[in-house]
Scaffold this motif. Structure first.
Motif, PDB file in Angstrom:
ATOM      1  N   THR A  60       0.838  -1.200   0.000  1.00 52.30           N
ATOM      2  CA  THR A  60       0.000   0.000   0.000  1.00 52.30           C
ATOM      3  C   THR A  60       0.873   1.250   0.000  1.00 52.30           C
ATOM      4  N   ALA A  61       1.902   1.252   0.841  1.00 52.21           N
ATOM      5  CA  ALA A  61       2.806   2.412   0.887  1.00 52.21           C
ATOM      6  C   ALA A  61       3.524   2.567  -0.443  1.00 52.21           C
ATOM      7  N   ALA A  62       4.000   1.458  -1.009  1.00 50.73           N
ATOM      8  CA  ALA A  62       4.713   1.543  -2.294  1.00 50.73           C
ATOM      9  C   ALA A  62       3.805   2.161  -3.355  1.00 50.73           C
ATOM     10  N   ASN A  63       2.581   1.665  -3.446  1.00 53.44           N
ATOM     11  CA  ASN A  63       1.654   2.177  -4.461  1.00 53.44           C
ATOM     12  C   ASN A  63       1.307   3.645  -4.225  1.00 53.44           C
ATOM     13  N   ALA A  64       0.950   3.944  -2.989  1.00 56.06           N
ATOM     14  CA  ALA A  64       0.481   5.299  -2.694  1.00 56.06           C
ATOM     15  C   ALA A  64       1.608   6.313  -2.856  1.00 56.06           C
ATOM     16  N   LEU A  65       2.810   5.946  -2.411  1.00 56.88           N
ATOM     17  CA  LEU A  65       3.940   6.867  -2.563  1.00 56.88           C
ATOM     18  C   LEU A  65       4.304   7.033  -4.038  1.00 56.88           C
ATOM     19  N   LEU A  67       2.428   6.688  -6.695  1.00 56.14           N
ATOM     20  CA  LEU A  67       1.434   7.503  -7.406  1.00 56.14           C
ATOM     21  C   LEU A  67       1.517   8.965  -6.983  1.00 56.14           C
ATOM     22  N   SER A  68       1.804   9.195  -5.702  1.00 51.80           N
ATOM     23  CA  SER A  68       1.838  10.586  -5.230  1.00 51.80           C
ATOM     24  C   SER A  68       2.965  11.369  -5.901  1.00 51.80           C
ATOM     25  N   ALA A  69       4.011  10.645  -6.338  1.00 49.95           N
ATOM     26  CA  ALA A  69       5.120  11.329  -7.010  1.00 49.95           C
ATOM     27  C   ALA A  69       4.821  11.575  -8.488  1.00 49.95           C
ATOM     28  N   LEU A  70       3.756  10.973  -8.981  1.00 46.23           N
ATOM     29  CA  LEU A  70       3.458  11.079 -10.415  1.00 46.23           C
ATOM     30  C   LEU A  70       2.322  12.038 -10.741  1.00 46.23           C
ATOM     31  N   VAL A  71       1.492  12.344  -9.755  1.00 46.98           N
ATOM     32  CA  VAL A  71       0.262  13.075 -10.088  1.00 46.98           C
ATOM     33  C   VAL A  71       0.055  14.285  -9.170  1.00 46.98           C
ATOM     34  N   PRO A  72      -0.581  15.349  -9.686  1.00 47.14           N
ATOM     35  CA  PRO A  72      -0.915  16.496  -8.832  1.00 47.14           C
ATOM     36  C   PRO A  72      -2.163  16.194  -7.993  1.00 47.14           C
ATOM     37  N   GLU A  94      -5.163   8.382  -2.603  1.00 44.79           N
ATOM     38  CA  GLU A  94      -5.791   9.707  -2.582  1.00 44.79           C
ATOM     39  C   GLU A  94      -5.193  10.544  -1.452  1.00 44.79           C
ATOM     40  N   PHE A  95      -4.978   9.919  -0.315  1.00 46.63           N
ATOM     41  CA  PHE A  95      -4.448  10.614   0.865  1.00 46.63           C
ATOM     42  C   PHE A  95      -3.009  11.090   0.622  1.00 46.63           C
ATOM     43  N   PHE A  96      -2.171  10.165   0.135  1.00 41.59           N
ATOM     44  CA  PHE A  96      -0.755  10.500  -0.049  1.00 41.59           C
ATOM     45  C   PHE A  96      -0.569  11.532  -1.162  1.00 41.59           C
ATOM     46  N   SER A  97      -1.465  11.527  -2.140  1.00 43.35           N
ATOM     47  CA  SER A  97      -1.305  12.465  -3.253  1.00 43.35           C
ATOM     48  C   SER A  97      -1.976  13.798  -2.955  1.00 43.35           C
ATOM     49  N   GLY A  98      -2.605  13.894  -1.812  1.00 44.48           N
ATOM     50  CA  GLY A  98      -3.270  15.141  -1.451  1.00 44.48           C
ATOM     51  C   GLY A  98      -4.570  15.359  -2.191  1.00 44.48           C
ATOM     52  N   GLY A  99      -5.165  14.266  -2.666  1.00 46.11           N
ATOM     53  CA  GLY A  99      -6.509  14.391  -3.227  1.00 46.11           C
ATOM     54  C   GLY A  99      -6.706  13.895  -4.639  1.00 46.11           C
ATOM     55  N   ALA A 100      -5.651  13.391  -5.281  1.00 47.19           N
ATOM     56  CA  ALA A 100      -5.846  12.861  -6.648  1.00 47.19           C
ATOM     57  C   ALA A 100      -6.931  11.790  -6.606  1.00 47.19           C
ATOM     58  N   LYS A 101      -7.609  11.609  -7.747  1.00 51.02           N
ATOM     59  CA  LYS A 101      -8.775  10.725  -7.736  1.00 51.02           C
ATOM     60  C   LYS A 101      -8.502   9.483  -8.578  1.00 51.02           C
ATOM     61  N   LEU A 102      -8.822   8.330  -8.014  1.00 54.99           N
ATOM     62  CA  LEU A 102      -8.737   7.090  -8.776  1.00 54.99           C
ATOM     63  C   LEU A 102     -10.013   6.949  -9.590  1.00 54.99           C
ATOM     64  N   LEU A 103      -9.859   6.665 -10.871  1.00 52.87           N
ATOM     65  CA  LEU A 103     -11.028   6.438 -11.726  1.00 52.87           C
ATOM     66  C   LEU A 103     -10.975   4.999 -12.204  1.00 52.87           C
ATOM     67  N   ALA A 104     -11.982   4.230 -11.793  1.00 51.99           N
ATOM     68  CA  ALA A 104     -11.955   2.786 -12.025  1.00 51.99           C
ATOM     69  C   ALA A 104     -12.624   2.433 -13.338  1.00 51.99           C
ATOM     70  N   SER A 219      15.070  11.157 -11.646  1.00 52.52           N
ATOM     71  CA  SER A 219      14.844  12.552 -11.223  1.00 52.52           C
ATOM     72  C   SER A 219      13.702  12.635 -10.201  1.00 52.52           C
ATOM     73  N   LEU A 220      12.910  11.562 -10.099  1.00 52.90           N
ATOM     74  CA  LEU A 220      11.812  11.567  -9.115  1.00 52.90           C
ATOM     75  C   LEU A 220      12.300  11.200  -7.706  1.00 52.90           C
ATOM     76  N   ALA A 221      13.551  10.724  -7.610  1.00 50.16           N
ATOM     77  CA  ALA A 221      14.009  10.132  -6.346  1.00 50.16           C
ATOM     78  C   ALA A 221      14.049  11.143  -5.204  1.00 50.16           C
ATOM     79  N   ALA A 222      14.534  12.356  -5.488  1.00 50.68           N
ATOM     80  CA  ALA A 222      14.696  13.324  -4.407  1.00 50.68           C
ATOM     81  C   ALA A 222      13.349  13.620  -3.754  1.00 50.68           C
ATOM     82  N   GLU A 223      12.322  13.815  -4.580  1.00 54.27           N
ATOM     83  CA  GLU A 223      10.988  14.096  -4.028  1.00 54.27           C
ATOM     84  C   GLU A 223      10.464  12.889  -3.248  1.00 54.27           C
ATOM     85  N   LEU A 224      10.699  11.719  -3.815  1.00 59.58           N
ATOM     86  CA  LEU A 224      10.154  10.522  -3.158  1.00 59.58           C
ATOM     87  C   LEU A 224      10.815  10.250  -1.814  1.00 59.58           C
ATOM     88  N   GLU A 225      12.081  10.638  -1.687  1.00 58.33           N
ATOM     89  CA  GLU A 225      12.766  10.488  -0.388  1.00 58.33           C
ATOM     90  C   GLU A 225      11.986  11.246   0.701  1.00 58.33           C
TER      91      GLU A 225
END
Ligand SMILES: Cc1ncc(COP(=O)(O)O)c(C=O)c1O
Length: 346
Positions: A60-65, A67-72, A94-104, A219-225
């Protein structure tokens, strides 16, 4: 015998030995240890590219983190309607990304198709500022229906996504099972087919509690840290997580374990196919078998000590559907006991 999941198991001896070995002496903390440096080397070699790999302790953490680095926060993440991110993560993406929405999106065999992605993005863009903005697609490999995207399917979905301006995330909680099935390299199954970020699972396949976010775009690594620290997944004693993943990846443990669990699922599916009252309802390509059984058979199996989960029946199914999962330590005798019990109950 427990066929409820592949996380009902313990851990492989090699992983436990690696933890014991990592226990000796002192080591710098928070990922500045030798095992963590070694993990980057081992993973880079395995995937045949320069990458960043950040261990965490749950999928769950892997997925949420990831995705949070990929989307506003106003982003849309397209996923299959049965995706773990959608149904089993309590809103973490949704929580980790600050509100991004999953569309199923619904699709057969647990697999998204390029055209439905194109249509969904066109719909979003037509609604302009009022709609969450298309930002990423996530695919599960193996899927939640135990099927495996072919390399070609991943490539077509990813190139469509990139053409539409989306990033591609792969939930690889069962990545090893998928690669064992495909018989290709981990590189071909991911970045060479257009995957930007992989959640690499190990817990279900021999680790004790170790997953990782693999970034093919470093280049995403610094943010993900920062995001990992903020989520509480930056272990001070990171050596114990990294050592597990090194042991898992540096020899062929990941593949050996996955081949065993896939082989046991195939044995189970073949056996069930010979029993008239059982009907395997989805093709078996990894380590999960979905079977329709009369309710009285399921009750008898549970009374005899077998564990497995109720599952959602596909439309039109005439009997309830159950999920049976095999793992790296399932033995042929375990499968045969279950098959005997199904025959007896039927
Ligand atoms: C497809 C998929 N993704 C991710 C996960 C990881 O979940 P957890 O947060 O329980 O480690 C699972 C576990 O069941 C899964 O099946």
């Amino acid at each position: 015998l427990n066929f409820a999941s592949d996380n009902v198991t313990g851990a492989s001896a090699e992983v436990l030995a690696a933890i014991v070995k990592a226990n000796a002496g002192t080591e710098d903390s928070y990922g500045a240890d030798a095992a963590s440096a070694r993990l980057t080397e081992v993973a880079s070699r395995l995937f045949g590219c320069e990458l960043a790999i950040l261990p965490v302790t749950t999928g769950t953490a892997a997925n949420a983190l990831a995705l949070s680095a990929l989307v506003p926060p106003f982003g849309a993440v397209y996923c299959h309607e049965t995706a773990h991110v959608m149904t089993d993560e309590c809103g973490a993406p949704e929580f980790f990304s600050g509100g991004a929405k999953l569309l199923a999106l619904p699709a057969p065999h647990g697999k998204l198709a390029p055209q439905q992605l194109t249509d969904a993005v066109a719909f979003a863009r037509a609604n302009g500022v009022h709609h969450v903005q298309p930002a990423a697609v996530t695919l599960s490999q193996a899927t939640e229906w135990g099927t495996v995207y072919t390399q070609d399917e991943i490539g077509r979905l990813a190139s469509t996504a990139h053409r539409l301006g989306l990033k591609v995330h792969m939930d690889g909680a069962r990545f090893a099972n998928a690669v064992a099935r495909l018989g290709c390299t981990p590189a071909a199954a991911t970045w060479q087919s257009g995957v930007d970020v992989l959640s690499l699972g190990a817990t279900k396949n021999g680790a004790l509690a170790a997953e990782a976010v693999v970034l093919f775009d470093r280049s995403l690594a610094a943010e993900l840290e920062f995001r990992r620290k903020r989520s509480g997944h930056l272990w001070s004693k990171m050596r114990f997580l990294s050592a597990q993943l090194v042991a898992y990846l540096e020899s062929d443990l990941w593949l050996r374990n996955a081949r065993q669990s896939n082989a046991m699922a195939a044995r189970l599916a073949d056996g069930l196919a010979t029993i008239a009252t059982a009907r395997v309802v989805e093709v078996v390509e990894a380590n999960e078998v979905f079977v329709a059984l009369p309710a009285r058979v399921a009750t008898a199996l549970r009374a005899a000590g077998f564990s497995f989960l109720d599952w959602l029946a596909p439309a039109g199914a005439s009997a309830p559907v159950f999920r049976l999962v095999t793992s790296y330590d399932t033995r042929p005798a375990d499968v045969d006991s279950l098959l005997t019990a199904v025959r007896d109950a039927a």
